[in-house]
Design a protein around this motif. Structure first.
Motif, PDB file in Angstrom:
ATOM      1  N   LEU A  10     -12.898  55.263   5.741  1.00  0.00           N
ATOM      2  CA  LEU A  10     -12.591  53.841   5.936  1.00  0.00           C
ATOM      3  C   LEU A  10     -11.126  53.645   6.321  1.00  0.00           C
ATOM      4  O   LEU A  10     -10.809  52.858   7.220  1.00  0.00           O
ATOM      5  N   GLY A  11     -10.241  54.342   5.638  1.00  0.00           N
ATOM      6  CA  GLY A  11      -8.816  54.239   5.946  1.00  0.00           C
ATOM      7  C   GLY A  11      -8.500  54.709   7.361  1.00  0.00           C
ATOM      8  O   GLY A  11      -7.737  54.064   8.088  1.00  0.00           O
ATOM      9  N   LEU A  54     -10.610  54.857   9.876  1.00  0.00           N
ATOM     10  CA  LEU A  54     -11.219  53.910  10.810  1.00  0.00           C
ATOM     11  C   LEU A  54     -10.355  52.659  10.951  1.00  0.00           C
ATOM     12  O   LEU A  54     -10.168  52.146  12.054  1.00  0.00           O
ATOM     13  N   GLN A  55      -9.819  52.172   9.825  1.00  0.00           N
ATOM     14  CA  GLN A  55      -8.959  50.998   9.886  1.00  0.00           C
ATOM     15  C   GLN A  55      -7.668  51.321  10.649  1.00  0.00           C
ATOM     16  O   GLN A  55      -7.191  50.502  11.443  1.00  0.00           O
ATOM     17  N   ALA A  56      -7.128  52.510  10.432  1.00  0.00           N
ATOM     18  CA  ALA A  56      -5.938  52.919  11.172  1.00  0.00           C
ATOM     19  C   ALA A  56      -6.236  52.963  12.675  1.00  0.00           C
ATOM     20  O   ALA A  56      -5.398  52.557  13.499  1.00  0.00           O
ATOM     21  N   ILE A  96      -8.477  51.160  14.222  1.00  0.00           N
ATOM     22  CA  ILE A  96      -8.598  49.767  14.669  1.00  0.00           C
ATOM     23  C   ILE A  96      -7.217  49.177  14.933  1.00  0.00           C
ATOM     24  O   ILE A  96      -6.979  48.527  15.951  1.00  0.00           O
ATOM     25  N   TRP A  97      -6.276  49.410  14.027  1.00  0.00           N
ATOM     26  CA  TRP A  97      -4.913  48.920  14.231  1.00  0.00           C
ATOM     27  C   TRP A  97      -4.258  49.615  15.421  1.00  0.00           C
ATOM     28  O   TRP A  97      -3.497  49.006  16.171  1.00  0.00           O
ATOM     29  N   ILE A 120     -13.457  47.167  19.295  1.00  0.00           N
ATOM     30  CA  ILE A 120     -13.445  47.930  18.042  1.00  0.00           C
ATOM     31  C   ILE A 120     -14.763  47.809  17.281  1.00  0.00           C
ATOM     32  O   ILE A 120     -14.870  48.241  16.150  1.00  0.00           O
ATOM     33  N   GLN A 169     -15.912  49.351  13.589  1.00  0.00           N
ATOM     34  CA  GLN A 169     -16.307  48.471  12.487  1.00  0.00           C
ATOM     35  C   GLN A 169     -17.715  48.800  12.001  1.00  0.00           C
ATOM     36  O   GLN A 169     -18.009  48.703  10.808  1.00  0.00           O
ATOM     37  N   GLN A 189     -17.386  51.565   9.678  1.00  0.00           N
ATOM     38  CA  GLN A 189     -16.871  51.076   8.397  1.00  0.00           C
ATOM     39  C   GLN A 189     -17.999  50.509   7.532  1.00  0.00           C
ATOM     40  O   GLN A 189     -18.029  50.737   6.323  1.00  0.00           O
ATOM     41  N   GLN A 190     -18.920  49.794   8.148  1.00  0.00           N
ATOM     42  CA  GLN A 190     -20.059  49.263   7.394  1.00  0.00           C
ATOM     43  C   GLN A 190     -20.898  50.394   6.808  1.00  0.00           C
ATOM     44  O   GLN A 190     -21.359  50.317   5.662  1.00  0.00           O
TER      45      GLN A 190
END
Length: 193
Positions: A129-130, A132-134, A136-137, A145, A149, A152-153
């Motif tokens: 998750l971390g 994937l979020q990185a 996305i940013w 994205i 996401q 992430q789900q």
């Protein structure tokens, strides 16, 4: 290219594991075997760098980039445990080591085992998750994205399933049959995670 690199990292994981254990047990070089096993995290670093370069060079984020993040997360969360389990099995099967400890079957000991297992899977999903979020940013608001996401789900679902399983063993512990003593069943040591 990213998907092939994920497959190559998985194959290399098992090759390094076999080489490390071979050096440890067959060649009787435990320090060299440990050094080979310590090379395992380099695979994830290479995958992370190549994925970041691919995204930075303008590649549209897709399922392969998400898969790379999930692979890295699962290697972080489950890799060490997998290596320890395979090491114990190889030592027992071919080199006269003690049998691997079996998980407890009943009661509180089983619930503790399930929470430890869930913790490893939750760590794996949290790292994914971390990452994937990185990603996305890193891609920024201008990129698509949605695939990241979606991954992430899926990682949220992994966390939820593991919490349900461990919680189920806590709330509804499996009871030992009347003729078996739950304490006599082999337990994992308290410091094992």
């Amino acid at each position: 290219m990213i998907a092939l690199l994920v497959v190559a990292c998985e194959v290399a994981f098992w090759v390094l594991l076999a080489a490390g254990l071979g050096l440890r047990y067959v060649a009787r070089k435990p320090k060299l075997g440990a050094a080979v096993l310590l090379c395992e995290p380099l695979l994830e670093v290479v995958l992370l760098v190549v994925t970041a370069i691919d995204l930075k060079s303008g590649a549209e984020p897709d399922w392969k980039h998400g898969l790379a993040a999930v692979y890295i997360g699962f290697t972080v969360g489950l890799g060490h445990h997998t290596i320890k389990k395979v090491d114990a099995w190889v030592a027992h099967r071919w080199f006269g080591g003690p049998p691997p400890v079996k998980p407890p079957k009943y009661g509180r000991a089983r619930a503790v085992h399930e929470w430890r297992t869930a913790a490893r899977w939750i760590l794996a999903a949290a790292v994914a998750l971390g990452l994937l979020q990185a990603a996305i940013w890193y891609v920024g608001p201008g990129g698509d994205i949605s695939t990241l996401q979606s991954w992430q789900q899926k990682m949220g679902l992994v966390i939820g399933i593991n919490l349900i399983i461990a919680g189920g063993y806590t709330l509804f512990p499996k009871q030992a049959p009347n003729d078996a003593d739950a304490d006599a069943v082999g337990r994992e040591p308290a410091d094992r995670l």
